[in-house]
Design a protein around this motif. Structure first.
Motif, short mmCIF file in Angstrom:
data_model
loop_
_atom_site.label_atom_id
_atom_site.label_comp_id
_atom_site.label_asym_id
_atom_site.label_seq_id
_atom_site.Cartn_x
_atom_site.Cartn_y
_atom_site.Cartn_z
N ARG A 141 -97.88 27.00 -49.29
CA ARG A 141 -96.77 27.72 -49.92
C ARG A 141 -96.43 29.00 -49.20
N SER A 142 -97.42 29.72 -48.66
CA SER A 142 -97.14 31.00 -47.99
C SER A 142 -96.25 30.81 -46.77
N VAL A 143 -96.40 29.69 -46.06
CA VAL A 143 -95.57 29.40 -44.90
C VAL A 143 -94.13 29.15 -45.33
N TRP A 144 -93.96 28.42 -46.42
CA TRP A 144 -92.62 28.01 -46.84
C TRP A 144 -91.84 29.13 -47.50
N ASP A 145 -92.55 30.16 -48.00
CA ASP A 145 -91.83 31.34 -48.50
C ASP A 145 -91.04 31.99 -47.36
N GLY A 146 -91.66 32.10 -46.19
CA GLY A 146 -90.96 32.64 -45.03
C GLY A 146 -89.86 31.72 -44.55
N ALA A 147 -90.10 30.41 -44.63
CA ALA A 147 -89.08 29.45 -44.21
C ALA A 147 -87.84 29.55 -45.10
N GLU A 148 -88.03 29.75 -46.39
CA GLU A 148 -86.89 29.88 -47.30
C GLU A 148 -86.04 31.09 -46.94
N ARG A 149 -86.70 32.21 -46.62
CA ARG A 149 -85.94 33.40 -46.25
C ARG A 149 -85.19 33.18 -44.94
N ALA A 181 -74.19 21.10 -60.25
CA ALA A 181 -73.10 20.25 -60.69
C ALA A 181 -71.84 20.40 -59.84
N PHE A 182 -71.70 21.52 -59.13
CA PHE A 182 -70.44 21.71 -58.38
C PHE A 182 -70.63 22.01 -56.90
N ARG A 183 -71.81 22.39 -56.47
CA ARG A 183 -72.02 22.61 -55.05
C ARG A 183 -72.25 21.27 -54.35
N PHE A 184 -72.11 21.25 -53.04
CA PHE A 184 -72.17 20.01 -52.28
C PHE A 184 -72.84 20.25 -50.94
N ASN A 185 -73.40 19.19 -50.40
CA ASN A 185 -74.08 19.28 -49.11
C ASN A 185 -73.04 19.19 -48.00
N PRO A 194 -82.63 20.43 -41.67
CA PRO A 194 -84.01 19.92 -41.81
C PRO A 194 -84.97 20.92 -42.42
N ILE A 195 -84.89 22.18 -42.00
CA ILE A 195 -85.82 23.17 -42.56
C ILE A 195 -85.49 23.43 -44.03
N GLY A 196 -84.18 23.49 -44.36
CA GLY A 196 -83.78 23.70 -45.74
C GLY A 196 -84.24 22.58 -46.65
N LEU A 197 -84.09 21.34 -46.19
CA LEU A 197 -84.51 20.21 -47.02
C LEU A 197 -86.03 20.15 -47.14
N MET A 198 -86.76 20.45 -46.08
CA MET A 198 -88.22 20.47 -46.19
C MET A 198 -88.68 21.60 -47.11
N ALA A 199 -87.94 22.73 -47.11
CA ALA A 199 -88.27 23.81 -48.04
C ALA A 199 -88.07 23.36 -49.48
N VAL A 200 -87.05 22.53 -49.72
CA VAL A 200 -86.85 21.96 -51.05
C VAL A 200 -88.07 21.14 -51.44
N GLY A 201 -88.52 20.29 -50.53
CA GLY A 201 -89.70 19.47 -50.83
C GLY A 201 -90.94 20.31 -51.05
N LEU A 208 -70.42 13.71 -53.40
CA LEU A 208 -71.53 14.10 -52.53
C LEU A 208 -72.74 14.59 -53.32
N PRO A 209 -73.94 14.44 -52.75
CA PRO A 209 -75.10 15.09 -53.36
C PRO A 209 -74.94 16.60 -53.30
N THR A 210 -75.65 17.28 -54.15
CA THR A 210 -75.52 18.74 -54.21
C THR A 210 -76.14 19.40 -52.98
N ALA A 211 -75.88 20.68 -52.82
CA ALA A 211 -76.34 21.41 -51.64
C ALA A 211 -77.83 21.67 -51.71
N SER A 212 -78.52 21.46 -50.59
CA SER A 212 -79.95 21.76 -50.54
C SER A 212 -80.20 23.25 -50.69
N SER A 213 -79.21 24.07 -50.37
CA SER A 213 -79.37 25.52 -50.50
C SER A 213 -79.35 25.98 -51.96
N CYS A 214 -79.08 25.08 -52.89
CA CYS A 214 -79.19 25.44 -54.32
C CYS A 214 -80.59 25.95 -54.62
N TYR A 215 -81.58 25.24 -54.08
CA TYR A 215 -82.97 25.64 -54.31
C TYR A 215 -83.25 27.01 -53.69
#
Length: 304
Positions: free
Chosen positions: A28-36, A100-104, A194-201, A254-261
């Motif tokens: 988790r500590s690695v992915w906190d930096g990835a999110e930023r 519900a309204f954002r998109f990828n 790719p990094i945004g979607l992996m951060a979601v996971g 479309l599926p929603t935006a991964s940046s929602c997370y």
């Protein structure tokens, strides 16, 4: 149904992020930096560069832009109205409403090129340019209000909104970068998805959707059922060319935006709930996009 497989790599990236975070030293500590990194650099560069590389045509902005704003505006109104439901947790709703309204937008660009070629790509770039600011404003507002952040301050500081407006301005005045600069921006943007979607996971907690199952079902129904159905009906009454009508229909499903997370995590929302919604939305998008296009085709020629 080949369009369904376009979304499969995105879902697999979420799965990769989930397992890497839980079963390797990249915790988790690695992915906190990835999110930023994604929120403050990669996604803003992606949005800016996508708009600059697809110059806007002011004459086409009116009808097509209004159609795109009608789609996201309907999603905004429907999702925010769910806050009035009895028993809805304000923090969970503020976090999840954006789904519900954002998109990828990256999937939108790839899908549009497949179904409409260069005209389709130009059309969806314009939709992204006009819809992203509206979506980000509507997403930041409930999160900022609930989290005690100043709404205007968050809007001014929001890197997604700033980069979109900067891209619009640069596109309208005809800014062109040297090849080396353009290539660098493009490569930075390519890392966002790719990094945004992996951060979601990495932030995924499957049980989080159980915190508000009715709200989750309603938000996903708006994104993948209500918006596509309404769009398939109303778009046939516009005077848009057939390719642009097709693009707007695909855009609505479309599926929603991964940046929602990422946004929920950065503004103190219920990030794991949003991560679950993003994952399910990516799966549903594999069905809702081809089904919306099939429904549009089954209704026959435009009513104009």
């Amino acid at each position: 149904m080949q369009t369904a497989f376009l979304l499969l790599p995105d879902f697999l990236l979420i799965v990769v992020g989930f397992f890497v975070c839980r079963y390797t030293p990249l915790d988790r500590s690695v992915w906190d930096g990835a999110e930023r990194l994604v929120y403050y650099l990669l996604f803003p560069v992606l949005l800016f560069n996508s708009i600059v590389r697809n110059p806007l045509q002011p004459g086409a902005l009116a009808t097509l832009g209004v159609a795109g704003l009608a789609v996201v505006g309907t999603g905004i109104l429907l999702s925010l109205s769910l806050a009035r439901w009895p028993g809805v947790d304000a923090r969970i709703h503020a976090s999840g409403a954006q789904v519900a309204f954002r998109f990828n937008s990256y999937i939108a660009l790839a899908l549009a090129e497949r179904i409409g070629g260069a005209p389709g790509l130009a059309a969806v770039a314009l939709l992204v340019a006009v819809a992203v600011p509206a979506c980000n404003i509507a997403a930041v507002w409930p999160l900022a209000r609930h989290g005690g952040h100043g709404f205007l301050r968050e809007l001014v500081r929001n890197p997604l909104i700033v980069s979109t407006l900067a891209g619009l301005a640069a596109s309208l005045i005809g800014v062109r970068f040297p090849e080396a600069v353009g290539t660098t921006l493009n490569r930075i943007g390519l890392a966002a998805l790719p990094i945004g979607l992996m951060a979601v996971g990495a932030g995924l907690r499957f049980g989080a959707l159980r915190d508000a199952p009715r709200l989750a079902a309603a938000l996903l129904a708006i994104r993948h059922l209500a918006l596509p159905l309404l769009t398939v009906v109303f778009i046939r009454w516009t005077d848009l060319p057939p390719v642009q009508q097709l693009v707007v229909v695909a855009f609505s499903a479309l599926p929603t935006a991964s940046s929602c997370y990422v946004l929920a995590a950065r503004l103190g929302g219920h990030a794991s709930f949003v991560a679950g919604l993003v994952t399910v939305s990516t799966l549903l998008g594999m069905l809702s996009v081809p089904l919306a296009l099939a429904a549009f085709a089954a209704l026959g020629p435009p009513l104009r």
